[in-house]
Write a protein that holds these residues in place. Structure first.
Motif, PDB file in Angstrom:
ATOM      1  N   ASN A   2       0.818  -1.220   0.000  1.00  0.00           N
ATOM      2  CA  ASN A   2       0.000   0.000   0.000  1.00  0.00           C
ATOM      3  C   ASN A   2       0.842   1.256   0.000  1.00  0.00           C
ATOM      4  O   ASN A   2       0.476   2.240   0.605  1.00  0.00           O
ATOM      5  CB  ASN A   2      -0.901   0.019   1.238  1.00  0.00           C
ATOM      6  N   GLU A   6      -0.252   5.670   1.512  1.00  0.00           N
ATOM      7  CA  GLU A   6       0.210   5.985   2.854  1.00  0.00           C
ATOM      8  C   GLU A   6      -0.640   7.103   3.429  1.00  0.00           C
ATOM      9  O   GLU A   6      -1.082   8.009   2.732  1.00  0.00           O
ATOM     10  CB  GLU A   6       1.692   6.367   2.786  1.00  0.00           C
ATOM     11  N   LEU A   7      -0.867   7.009   4.738  1.00  0.00           N
ATOM     12  CA  LEU A   7      -1.733   7.972   5.399  1.00  0.00           C
ATOM     13  C   LEU A   7      -0.948   9.201   5.836  1.00  0.00           C
ATOM     14  O   LEU A   7       0.238   9.111   6.131  1.00  0.00           O
ATOM     15  CB  LEU A   7      -2.363   7.319   6.626  1.00  0.00           C
ATOM     16  N   PRO A   8      -1.638  10.366   5.918  1.00  0.00           N
ATOM     17  CA  PRO A   8      -0.971  11.561   6.445  1.00  0.00           C
ATOM     18  C   PRO A   8      -0.588  11.356   7.909  1.00  0.00           C
ATOM     19  O   PRO A   8      -1.270  10.645   8.645  1.00  0.00           O
ATOM     20  CB  PRO A   8      -2.012  12.671   6.304  1.00  0.00           C
ATOM     21  N   ASP A   9       0.485  12.010   8.329  1.00  0.00           N
ATOM     22  CA  ASP A   9       0.986  11.888   9.701  1.00  0.00           C
ATOM     23  C   ASP A   9      -0.075  12.172  10.747  1.00  0.00           C
ATOM     24  O   ASP A   9      -0.186  11.457  11.737  1.00  0.00           O
ATOM     25  CB  ASP A   9       2.147  12.863   9.922  1.00  0.00           C
ATOM     26  N   THR A  44      -5.934   0.654   4.957  1.00  0.00           N
ATOM     27  CA  THR A  44      -4.689   1.043   5.611  1.00  0.00           C
ATOM     28  C   THR A  44      -4.959   1.455   7.061  1.00  0.00           C
ATOM     29  O   THR A  44      -4.178   1.125   7.958  1.00  0.00           O
ATOM     30  CB  THR A  44      -4.022   2.207   4.851  1.00  0.00           C
TER      31      THR A  44
END
Lengths: 395, 176
Positions: A2, A6-9, A44
């Motif tokens: 994935n 990726e996810l934001p911080d 995710t």
């Protein structure tokens, strides 16, 4: 896998904070909002939540202490199994399968959050219930919509005579030519069909059944995606074959239930007679009444187990049942049974397990109140979707 | 000390008690995690894994292991969990429908679960000092963000940033 997703911080920070119970209401709100507008990131988010859960589980494990017990129980030959004291007592049933819902048949709301407001504002969503509805698609692509209003009508389609003899059933008589028809049920829908050989099929929600209008050959073959219950007209000279993406089920005259939704395991339950499950990637197995064959998704293994078949066929006679099912899994069923969308605002509520049974003609609000009564999760409605949250995290 | 399955079995052949202990040490935490996928309560999950090990010792089962120790153990644990779930169902007299998703764990998913403790431990050891300290206080010691910030003399925001960095690294380690 994935990397692109990726996810934001700040989102990861909220997921972590929620896991350690350090998240503010605003932060949880933010995460719910993110999930609503970025459904492609749900998997995710799940992964991160599961990672944190596994981390916490890992922390609780004490191998030294466990070894002390296992060693003394194993290496000391004088201790007989029956007298062995357990290091930990077997926890009560409630801890393994929590919580238990007992269905009383009475509908009542717990007045905790002024539900009157929610009921009135979202009456339509909450009254979502199941209906007898289906679409019949001819090989030409022509679509016939079926519901209770067309009861008693007869249709002539591609040489086949189809009669809607009940408000929720169509019956085929022998056809002059053979063409392929497809019966499709929507979410929250269900229907029945009697094929031209007399085989009766009950079709559950979100299911497709493809079948020929007549069976002239040596084999009677249909295709299924979803869940259906078959009472196959006995004919040993012409085996009846139900094909799904994972298997072919060959029967000569039996009553059976097949549940195989895309992306899920293929489960075949035999009530009466005999059948053979021929997995496309796995070995053949022969079932006897009371047995069930399961082929997990992408698996090359077919498991056979003995079951109480009534549990898997109860949907046919009007009950929806679930046993030791996580709320996450139950939500998936709710989506299919009632055509609603369910979102979770935290991972903890997803893992709570429920067992219950209810009549399938009840609206979704009934199931929601059962869940709310027997646990501390709360349902609310956002953007015409159901949102499940743990207390304290509700907007 | 991280022995391969082959080494474990050969140790077992030489000295059954020593070998059994080595197998237990390697596999107990991962198998508990696996059992935890079926059984909600970790205490009950650990009970099951302990019973499985005791049963394996009493039945002398390890002498006949043909497939890998890992697949043998994960199969026995999985079956024990499913048995337990079914037994509970009969006792509660509640009717059943469908399968819980955990029953359909695939071999590679099971493999992921079994390798998790080792990968996580290695990944935690590789974290930079700042991250590691914050993770230790919040995760191991269970301190609040506020308390952690005050103990380490940093801001709560820094605590959040360090945790995010740490968990990202752990996730990346699990994917490798």
């Amino acid at each position: 896998m994935n990397n692109e997703k990726e996810l934001p911080d700040n989102i990861i920070a909220i997921i972590i904070a929620e896991h350690f119970c350090q998240a503010s209401k605003e932060e949880s709100w933010q995460l719910s909002g993110f999930l609503l507008t970025h459904s492609e990131h749900r998997d995710t988010v799940e992964e991160y939540r599961n990672l944190l859960i596994d981390l916490s589980k890992l922390k609780k494990i004490d191998p030294q202490k466990a070894w002390a017990f296992v060693a003394s129980a194993s290496f000391n030959n004088r201790i007989k199994p029956a007298n062995r004291p357990l290091y930990r007592r077997w926890t009560a049933l409630a801890a393994v399968l929590i919580p238990l819902i007992v269905v009383t048949g009475v509908l009542f709301f717990m007045h905790r959050r002024g539900p009157a407001t929610m009921e009135n504002q979202h009456a339509e969503l909450l009254s979502a219930s199941r209906q007898s509805r289906a679409s019949l698609i001819m090989s030409t692509g022509e679509v016939l919509h079926l519901d209770e209003s067309s009861k008693g009508k007869t249709f002539e389609k591609e040489g086949a005579r189809i009669r809607q003899d009940e408000s929720d059933r169509i019956t085929y008589s022998e056809a002059s030519t053979v063409s392929v028809h497809t019966l499709v049920t929507p979410r929250a829908g269900e229907y029945k069909v009697v094929l031209s050989d007399g085989t009766r099929v009950w079709i559950n929600s979100d299911t497709r059944l493809e079948f020929p209008t007549a069976f002239p050959g040596k084999e009677r073959r249909v295709s299924l995606s979803g869940e259906a219950y078959f009472e196959v007209d006995a004919d040993t000279s012409r085996p009846f074959v139900i094909s799904t993406s994972a298997m072919d089920v060959v029967v000569t005259g039996t009553a059976l239930n097949i549940c195989h939704y895309p992306g899920e395991a293929a489960i075949t339950t035999l009530v009466e007679g005999e059948l053979i499950v021929s997995g496309k990637e796995s070995q053949q197995v022969c079932l006897h009444p009371g047995q069930q064959a399961i082929i997990a998704e992408n698996s090359s293994q077919t498991y056979v187990k003995d079951v109480n078949t009534g549990r898997y066929t109860s949907w046919v006679t009007g009950m929806l049942m679930f046993q030791g099912m996580t709320l996450k899994e139950l939500a998936k069923r709710m989506e299919r049974w009632y055509d609603v969308e369910v979102l979770f605002s935290d991972s903890r509520s997803q893992q709570i397990r429920f067992s219950g049974a209810m009549k399938k003609d009840k609206p979704v609000s009934f199931l929601i109140s059962l869940i709310e009564e027997s646990s501390d999760v709360e349902f609310s409605v956002i953007d015409n979707k159901l949102l499940v949250s743990s207390p304290g995290k509700n907007p | 000390m991280n022995l391969t399955d082959e080494q474990l079995l050969s140790l077992f052949c030489q000295d059954e008690q020593k070998g059994f202990k080595a197998i237990f040490e390697k596999y107990y935490p991962p198998l508990c995690l696996l059992a935890g996928k079926y059984i909600a309560d970790m205490g009950a999950a650990e009970d099951i894994v302990q019973s499985v090990f005791i049963g394996i010792w009493e039945g002398g089962k390890l002498r006949n292991v043909q497939t890998s120790v890992r697949s043998y153990l994960s199969t026995v644990v999985r079956n024990a969990c499913i048995d337990q779930l079914e037994k509970s169902q009969k006792q509660s007299e509640v009717l059943q429908s469908g399968m819980s998703e955990a029953e359909w764990l695939q071999p590679d998913r099971i493999s992921d679960i079994l390798h998790f403790p080792e990968k996580i431990t290695q990944a935690i050891n590789k974290l930079p000092e700042g991250c590691s300290k914050v993770l230790h206080l919040v995760y191991f010691e269970g301190l609040s963000y506020k308390k952690t910030a005050s103990v380490l003399n940093i801001s709560v925001n820094t605590v959040k940033t360090q945790l995010t960095r740490a968990i990202r690294s752990l996730r990346a380690a699990c994917h490798s």
